[in-house]
Design a protein around this motif. Sequence first.
Motif, mmCIF file in Angstrom:
data_model
loop_
_atom_site.group_PDB
_atom_site.id
_atom_site.type_symbol
_atom_site.label_atom_id
_atom_site.label_comp_id
_atom_site.label_asym_id
_atom_site.label_seq_id
_atom_site.Cartn_x
_atom_site.Cartn_y
_atom_site.Cartn_z
ATOM 1 N N ASP A 53 -21.329 23.088 55.330
ATOM 2 C CA ASP A 53 -21.155 22.901 56.880
ATOM 3 C C ASP A 53 -19.755 22.586 57.116
ATOM 4 N N ILE A 54 -19.125 23.077 58.052
ATOM 5 C CA ILE A 54 -17.724 22.969 58.349
ATOM 6 C C ILE A 54 -17.331 21.399 59.145
ATOM 7 N N VAL A 55 -18.383 21.127 59.808
ATOM 8 C CA VAL A 55 -18.433 19.674 60.117
ATOM 9 C C VAL A 55 -19.360 18.671 59.812
ATOM 10 N N HIS A 56 -19.059 17.863 59.560
ATOM 11 C CA HIS A 56 -19.799 16.561 58.832
ATOM 12 C C HIS A 56 -19.954 15.432 59.899
ATOM 13 N N ILE A 57 -21.134 15.276 60.494
ATOM 14 C CA ILE A 57 -21.212 14.379 61.744
ATOM 15 C C ILE A 57 -21.419 12.906 60.935
ATOM 16 N N HIS A 76 -21.315 9.652 72.552
ATOM 17 C CA HIS A 76 -20.364 9.367 71.579
ATOM 18 C C HIS A 76 -20.590 9.823 70.310
ATOM 19 N N ALA A 77 -19.445 10.770 69.796
ATOM 20 C CA ALA A 77 -19.806 11.291 68.668
ATOM 21 C C ALA A 77 -18.505 11.364 67.663
ATOM 22 N N THR A 78 -18.861 10.938 66.373
ATOM 23 C CA THR A 78 -17.598 11.032 65.503
ATOM 24 C C THR A 78 -18.126 11.787 64.207
ATOM 25 N N GLY A 79 -16.932 12.234 63.744
ATOM 26 C CA GLY A 79 -17.244 13.090 62.250
ATOM 27 C C GLY A 79 -15.975 13.620 61.722
ATOM 28 N N THR A 80 -16.197 14.553 60.731
ATOM 29 C CA THR A 80 -14.971 15.302 60.227
ATOM 30 C C THR A 80 -14.966 16.802 60.372
ATOM 31 N N VAL A 81 -14.044 17.461 60.549
ATOM 32 C CA VAL A 81 -13.998 18.811 60.476
ATOM 33 C C VAL A 81 -13.222 19.236 59.103
ATOM 34 N N SER A 82 -13.797 20.055 58.237
ATOM 35 C CA SER A 82 -13.228 20.275 57.050
ATOM 36 C C SER A 82 -12.322 21.551 57.029
ATOM 37 N N GLU A 83 -12.530 22.393 57.976
ATOM 38 C CA GLU A 83 -11.712 23.719 58.062
ATOM 39 C C GLU A 83 -11.298 23.636 59.554
ATOM 40 N N THR A 84 -10.450 24.513 59.893
ATOM 41 C CA THR A 84 -10.244 24.962 61.332
ATOM 42 C C THR A 84 -11.077 25.847 62.023
ATOM 43 N N ILE A 85 -11.828 25.437 63.081
ATOM 44 C CA ILE A 85 -12.629 26.204 63.901
ATOM 45 C C ILE A 85 -11.939 27.207 64.799
ATOM 46 N N GLU A 86 -12.012 28.426 64.600
ATOM 47 C CA GLU A 86 -11.290 29.421 65.434
ATOM 48 C C GLU A 86 -12.104 29.843 66.444
ATOM 49 N N ILE A 122 -9.786 24.467 66.683
ATOM 50 C CA ILE A 122 -9.803 22.874 66.281
ATOM 51 C C ILE A 122 -9.654 22.693 65.062
ATOM 52 N N GLU A 123 -8.740 21.708 64.831
ATOM 53 C CA GLU A 123 -7.938 21.489 63.544
ATOM 54 C C GLU A 123 -8.829 20.705 62.741
ATOM 55 N N LYS A 124 -8.771 20.962 61.341
ATOM 56 C CA LYS A 124 -9.402 19.808 60.605
ATOM 57 C C LYS A 124 -8.911 18.511 60.749
ATOM 58 N N GLY A 125 -9.895 17.586 60.358
ATOM 59 C CA GLY A 125 -9.523 16.083 60.511
ATOM 60 C C GLY A 125 -10.791 15.388 60.981
ATOM 61 N N VAL A 126 -10.401 14.025 61.017
ATOM 62 C CA VAL A 126 -11.514 13.100 61.679
ATOM 63 C C VAL A 126 -11.309 13.220 63.089
ATOM 64 N N LEU A 127 -12.419 13.137 63.878
ATOM 65 C CA LEU A 127 -12.353 13.214 65.326
ATOM 66 C C LEU A 127 -13.264 12.381 65.941
ATOM 67 N N SER A 128 -13.269 11.968 67.183
ATOM 68 C CA SER A 128 -14.171 11.179 68.084
ATOM 69 C C SER A 128 -13.938 11.765 69.253
ATOM 70 N N ILE A 129 -15.229 11.762 70.162
ATOM 71 C CA ILE A 129 -15.367 12.294 71.560
ATOM 72 C C ILE A 129 -16.282 11.453 72.433
ATOM 73 N N THR A 130 -16.074 11.045 73.535
ATOM 74 C CA THR A 130 -16.854 10.485 74.448
ATOM 75 C C THR A 130 -16.886 11.134 75.651
ATOM 76 N N LYS A 131 -18.192 11.609 76.101
ATOM 77 C CA LYS A 131 -18.380 12.457 77.285
ATOM 78 C C LYS A 131 -19.718 11.797 78.078
ATOM 79 N N SER A 132 -19.527 11.848 79.459
ATOM 80 C CA SER A 132 -20.349 11.434 80.336
ATOM 81 C C SER A 132 -20.762 12.570 81.010
ATOM 82 N N VAL A 133 -22.191 12.707 81.293
ATOM 83 C CA VAL A 133 -22.880 13.861 81.895
ATOM 84 C C VAL A 133 -23.730 13.316 82.783
#
Length: 183
Positions: A53-57, A76-86, A122-133
Amino acid sequence: MRVFSVACIAALSAGNLVSAGSWFGGNDASVKEADKVPGNSPLQFCEKDHGQDIVHIKQVDLLPNPPESGAELVIHATGTVSETIEDGAYVQLVVKYGLIRLVSTKASLCEQVENVDLKCPIEKGVLSITKSVDIPKEVPPGTYNVFADVYNADHKPITCLQATVTFGMNKKTAESIESAGDL
């Protein structure tokens, strides 16, 4: 994490397609703890190999968990992207209400992540997101099952997630049904 949000947003967008609450919800006692996404959510990894998997949650938290119809849901979600998502990444999405298939579609992941203020690539690296719906109050009571299998433009697996949510009758719905019975 942003790309998790990819899956999550694919899920959330399933929410936009079917109502935001369809993605998240109650606990399924038959789920193995090892398959559960870490954190306070009903998300589970699909039953398949996630080694490529490219994303490791790392973690996904929902507030409230389980979500409630007619209420705001904070993700609220955090994880790592191991390669660019095109551009060209996509999600195979299935949403069922009980045994009834509500949605079965292939959707652009890059369009979906715009719902959380992201853009492809979406570039590789550690990412964090918070979203309200906001979950619509009109979500019918019942059990919803969501399956999102996400791939990059070159068909490499990004992640695969599933969730089960059961919406019950909230107080307003119960009062409306009782009032209708008095007519």
